[in-house]
Design a protein around this motif. Structure first.
Motif, PDB file in Angstrom:
ATOM      1  N   ASN A 181     -11.087  -8.443   2.783  1.00 20.87           N
ATOM      2  CA  ASN A 181      -9.929  -7.453   2.096  1.00 20.87           C
ATOM      3  C   ASN A 181      -9.234  -8.662   1.491  1.00 20.87           C
ATOM      4  O   ASN A 181      -8.401  -9.478   2.149  1.00 20.87           O
ATOM      5  N   ARG A 184      -6.477  -5.044  -7.388  1.00 19.98           N
ATOM      6  CA  ARG A 184      -7.570  -4.621  -6.299  1.00 19.98           C
ATOM      7  C   ARG A 184      -7.576  -2.889  -6.574  1.00 19.98           C
ATOM      8  O   ARG A 184      -6.580  -2.518  -6.604  1.00 19.98           O
ATOM      9  N   PHE A 232       0.933  -1.174   0.006  1.00 25.74           N
ATOM     10  CA  PHE A 232      -0.115  -0.020   0.005  1.00 25.74           C
ATOM     11  C   PHE A 232       1.037   1.234  -0.004  1.00 25.74           C
ATOM     12  O   PHE A 232       0.604   2.307  -0.748  1.00 25.74           O
ATOM     13  N   GLN A 292      -4.489   2.311  -1.908  1.00 20.36           N
ATOM     14  CA  GLN A 292      -4.385   2.258  -0.774  1.00 20.36           C
ATOM     15  C   GLN A 292      -5.932   2.178  -0.182  1.00 20.36           C
ATOM     16  O   GLN A 292      -6.784   3.100  -0.638  1.00 20.36           O
ATOM     17  N   GLY A 293      -6.442   1.306   0.766  1.00 19.02           N
ATOM     18  CA  GLY A 293      -7.873   1.411   1.339  1.00 19.02           C
ATOM     19  C   GLY A 293      -8.047   2.315   2.219  1.00 19.02           C
ATOM     20  O   GLY A 293      -7.764   2.163   3.546  1.00 19.02           O
ATOM     21  N   TYR A 345      -5.116 -10.155   3.590  1.00 17.49           N
ATOM     22  CA  TYR A 345      -4.466  -8.990   4.304  1.00 17.49           C
ATOM     23  C   TYR A 345      -3.144  -9.090   4.650  1.00 17.49           C
ATOM     24  O   TYR A 345      -2.990  -9.854   5.495  1.00 17.49           O
TER      25      TYR A 345
HETATM   26  N1  GLN Z   1      -5.834  -2.089   4.866  1.00 18.37           N
HETATM   27  C1  GLN Z   1      -5.373  -0.788   4.100  1.00 18.37           C
HETATM   28  C2  GLN Z   1      -5.618  -1.445   2.573  1.00 18.37           C
HETATM   29  O1  GLN Z   1      -6.151  -2.740   2.496  1.00 18.37           O
HETATM   30  C3  GLN Z   1      -4.388  -0.311   4.098  1.00 18.37           C
HETATM   31  C4  GLN Z   1      -3.788  -0.096   5.596  1.00 18.37           C
HETATM   32  C5  GLN Z   1      -2.353   0.207   5.466  1.00 18.37           C
HETATM   33  O2  GLN Z   1      -1.768   0.928   4.629  1.00 18.37           O
HETATM   34  N2  GLN Z   1      -1.691  -0.088   6.702  1.00 18.37           N
HETATM   35  O3  GLN Z   1      -5.489  -0.629   1.632  1.00 18.37           O
END
Ligand code: GLN
Ligand code: PMP
Length: 384
Positions: free
Chosen positions: A171, A364, A17, A34-35, A122
Motif C-alpha cells: 500500500n 492514490r 485518510f 480511504q482504503g 503506509y
Molecule cells: N489503511 C487504510 C488506507 O490506506 C486507511 C486506514 C485508516 O484510515 N486508518 O486507506
C-alpha cells in the motif's frame, strides 16, 4: 491555556485518510480515498459471530487470542506458505494490524534506534516510529515498477539500524515484491543482524494468478521476522479490527508485553467467527479475488480514456495515478480541486513520502467500492 501535548507526538498529524474523508463529506464528493470496502463482508461470518455471542463467548479472550483462531492461523501458514507456526507461542491476536504494528514497534524500538522504511509507505509506520523516538531512514521505490536501488539500501544500514519495515503486497502502489528483492532484503537482514517487520495485510488480495511469498518463508528468515496481517482486509470487514502478529517465541514475548497493556485482548465473538472464516479460505478466496480483480480491470480500462496514467497494481485495492503534467499542479492541489470542483476524492501521494518528490505527481485511488460508485467516480475523473 498551557499546551499539554507530549513533545514526542507533536510531529504526528491527523491522518491523510481522515482529512480527505472529512473533505469528501463536506463537499459531498464520491470517496475513492480511504482504503475500505463500501460493501459488506460475508453474511456467513456475521452469523458465526452471532452464534458465538449466543453461546456465551462474550467474556475476555486469552490475551494472545482465542485458541481455535490461533490454530487456524497456524494452519493457514502451513498450508499456504509451508511455515510451521506454534499456535501457543508464536501468535498474538491484536485489534487490527494497527495494534499489531503499535505493539511491535513499541516492543523493539527506543529513542535513537534507526529503521529502514521504503517510501511510499503506509503512514502508520512513520507515526509509530515517531512515537517510539526511532529514526526512519527512507529508501525510495521508483516508478514505473516501484523498485529500489539495492546498494542504496545497504548503504543506509548503520550500527543503529534495528529493522527493515516491509509492506508486501504494498500500500499504496499495489506492488508485489519480487523474489529477487525479498532475497536481497533477507540477505542484508542476516548480514547486519536486523529484524524484518513485514506487514502482509493484503496477502490474499493478489491478482493475475500471483501468489504471495512471506519473507519469513525464505531460508533462516522466520527467526528474525514479525509478520503482521489483518482479517479486516482478508474478509473485507475493516470495522471488526482483528489482526495478528506472527513471530518466533523470543520476539512474541516482548510484543505481548506491550499488547497486554494496549488492548489486553481482542473481542471474543469476532475471533471465533474469524477462526471459522479462515477455515473456509479455499472456497472464499477465488470469489474474493475475482470481485476485486474485476473492479481493478474496470477502473484501469476506463482510465485509459482519462488524462491520468494508471500504474498496474498486482495486489491490494489501490491504484496509483500520475497527475497529468500539463496541469502543472501538485498532488495536494490536484486532490483538493478534484474534491471541490469535480466531486471525487483521492489521496494525495506525498502523504506517503518523506524524501522523494515523486509523490507530488501522483494520487492514490481505492477501488474497493460498489460498481455504481466506481462508475460515477471514474466519470468524474475523466472529466478532469
Ligand atoms: N489503511 C487504510 C488506507 O490506506 C486507511 C486506514 C485508516 O484510515 N486508518 O486507506
Ligand atoms: N497496514 C496496511 C498496509 C494497511 O493498508 C492498513 C489499513 N488499510 C493497516 C495496516 C491497518 O489494518 P487494520 O485495519 O487491520 O488495523
Amino acid at each position: 491555556m498551557k499546551n499539554f501535548e507530549a513533545n514526542r507526538i507533536s510531529k504526528i498529524e491527523t491522518s491523510i485518510f481522515t482529512k480527505i474523508s472529512q473533505l469528501a463529506i463536506k463537499h459531498k464528493a464520491i470517496n475513492l480515498g480511504q482504503g475500505f470496502p463500501d460493501f459488506d463482508g460475508p453474511d456467513w461470518i456475521m452469523e458465526e459471530a452471532f452464534k458465538a455471542m449466543k453461546s456465551g463467548k462474550n467474556q475476555y479472550a486469552p490475551a494472545n487470542g482465542v485458541l481455535s483462531f490461533r490454530k487456524e492461523i497456524s494452519d493457514v501458514y502451513k498450508k499456504f506458505y509451508s511455515l510451521d507456526i506454534n499456535a501457543d507461542e508464536e501468535i498474538t491476536v491484536t485489534a487490527g494490524a494497527t495494534e499489531a504494528l503499535y505493539s511491535t514497534f513499541n516492543a523493539f524500538f527506543q529513542e535513537g534506534d534507526e529503521l529502514i522504511l521504503f517510501e511510499p509507505y503506509y503512514d502508520g509506520y512513520f507515526a509509530n516510529a515517531i512515537l517510539c523516538g526511532a529514526n526512519p531512514k527512507f529508501i525510495s521505490l521508483r516508478k514505473p515498477d516501484f523498485t529500489f536501488d539495492f546498494y542504496e539500501l545497504e548503504a543506509n544500514i548503520t550500527e543503529k539500524t534495528k529493522a527493515i519495515i516491509l509492506n508486501n503486497p504494498h500500500n499504496p502502489t499495489g506492488k508485489v515484491w519480487t523474489l529477487e528483492e525479498l532475497h536481497w532484503i533477507a540477505k542484508l537482514a542476516k548480514r547486519y543482524n536486523l529484524l524484518v517487520i513485514s506487514d502482509e495485510v493484503y496477502e490474499f488480495l493478489t491478482f493475475d494468478g500471483v501468489s504471495h511469498i512471506p519473507i519469513a518463508s525464505l531460508p533462516e528468515m522466520k527467526e528474525r521476522t514479525i509478520t503482521i496481517s489483518s482479517m479486516g482486509k482478508t474478509f473485507g470487514m475493516t470495522g471488526w479490527k482483528i489482526g495478528y502478529a506472527v513471530a518466533p517465541a523470543n520476539l512474541t514475548a516482548p510484543i505481548q508485553k506491550v499488547h497486554q497493556w494496549t488492548t489486553f485482548a481482542v473481542n471474543t465473538p469476532g475471533q471465533h467467527a474469524m477462526a471459522h472464516a479462515l477455515n473456509q479460505l479455499d472456497e472464499y478466496l477465488p470469489i474474493f479475488r475475482k470481485t476485486y480483480e474485476e473492479k481493478r480491470d474496470y477502473v484501469l480500462s476506463e482510465l485509459k480514456s482519462s488524462n491520468f496514467k494508471a500504474h498496474l497494481p498486482k495486489a491490494s485495492y489501490f491504484i496509483m495515478l500520475d497527475i497529468p503534467k500539463e496541469k502543472n499542479i501538485n498532488d495536494l492541489e490536484c486532490a483538493t480541486e478534484l474534491i471541490e470542483k469535480n466531486g471525487i476524492a483521492t489521496i494525495p501521494s506525498s502523504a506517503f513520502y518523506s524524501k522523494s518528490d515523486e509523490g507530488k505527481g501522483m494520487l492514490r485511488l481505492c477501488f474497493a467500492k460498489k460498481d455504481e460508485i466506481l462508475r460515477a467516480g471514474i466519470e468524474k475523473l475523466k472529466n478532469y
